[in-house]
Write a protein that holds these residues in place. Sequence first.
Motif, PDB file in Angstrom:
ATOM      1  N   ARG A 122       0.842  -1.189   0.000  1.00 35.37           N
ATOM      2  CA  ARG A 122       0.000   0.000   0.000  1.00 35.37           C
ATOM      3  C   ARG A 122       0.881   1.243   0.000  1.00 35.37           C
ATOM      4  O   ARG A 122       1.905   1.289   0.678  1.00 35.37           O
ATOM      5  N   PRO A 123       0.496   2.256  -0.752  1.00 34.85           N
ATOM      6  CA  PRO A 123       1.290   3.490  -0.721  1.00 34.85           C
ATOM      7  C   PRO A 123       1.122   4.175   0.634  1.00 34.85           C
ATOM      8  O   PRO A 123       0.012   4.360   1.125  1.00 34.85           O
ATOM      9  N   SER A 124       2.251   4.520   1.248  1.00 36.66           N
ATOM     10  CA  SER A 124       2.188   5.153   2.570  1.00 36.66           C
ATOM     11  C   SER A 124       2.674   6.593   2.470  1.00 36.66           C
ATOM     12  O   SER A 124       3.581   6.921   1.715  1.00 36.66           O
ATOM     13  N   SER A 125       2.066   7.452   3.278  1.00 37.80           N
ATOM     14  CA  SER A 125       2.459   8.859   3.310  1.00 37.80           C
ATOM     15  C   SER A 125       3.366   9.144   4.504  1.00 37.80           C
ATOM     16  O   SER A 125       3.774  10.274   4.713  1.00 37.80           O
ATOM     17  N   LYS A 126       3.676   8.113   5.309  1.00 35.03           N
ATOM     18  CA  LYS A 126       4.539   8.301   6.471  1.00 35.03           C
ATOM     19  C   LYS A 126       5.987   8.465   6.011  1.00 35.03           C
ATOM     20  O   LYS A 126       6.419   7.845   5.047  1.00 35.03           O
ATOM     21  N   PRO A 127       6.779   9.282   6.721  1.00 30.90           N
ATOM     22  CA  PRO A 127       8.195   9.419   6.352  1.00 30.90           C
ATOM     23  C   PRO A 127       8.968   8.155   6.698  1.00 30.90           C
ATOM     24  O   PRO A 127       8.598   7.396   7.590  1.00 30.90           O
ATOM     25  N   LYS A 128      10.049   7.946   6.005  1.00 32.12           N
ATOM     26  CA  LYS A 128      10.903   6.775   6.216  1.00 32.12           C
ATOM     27  C   LYS A 128      11.598   6.880   7.567  1.00 32.12           C
ATOM     28  O   LYS A 128      11.709   7.954   8.164  1.00 32.12           O
TER      29      LYS A 128
END
Length: 150
Positions: A122-128
Amino acid sequence: MLLTSQFKSLSLTNPFLHGATAPFKPAAASIAPPPAPSVVPVIKAMRTLQGRVVCATSDKTVAVEVTRLAPHPKYKRRVRKKKKYQAHDPLNQFKVGDVVQLEKGRPVSKNKTFWAVPVPPRPSSKPKADEEAAPPQGLGIPLESELKQV
């Protein structure tokens, strides 16, 4: 007399009125067959489910537990219902705890009609995690540890 002369002038040309039968005509000669479609469209009405692998000890087979929410028959509250499916894993790539997607296909054996496929990420918007570990650079205020070194 006038009416009978009018009726005599009418001629009956239809042979069916006198009990005659129609001449035989083959249906294939009179009606052309419809053109056959060159490509039959594929209807993908397959069932897909998603679940967690609970057993992977068999060769090329994984047991997947699928959890769904269904209303209780009496209390109408949504309760979790679990069911285990046997799925085909040709490469033995799934381990216990992996989340897989089940695609229905032709039966592989008596109990296996699903194929285990990895779930697309799933595409995540959280930073690495690497971005979070770096301290902020734009403040310009020295830290206390930097002041003691000087």
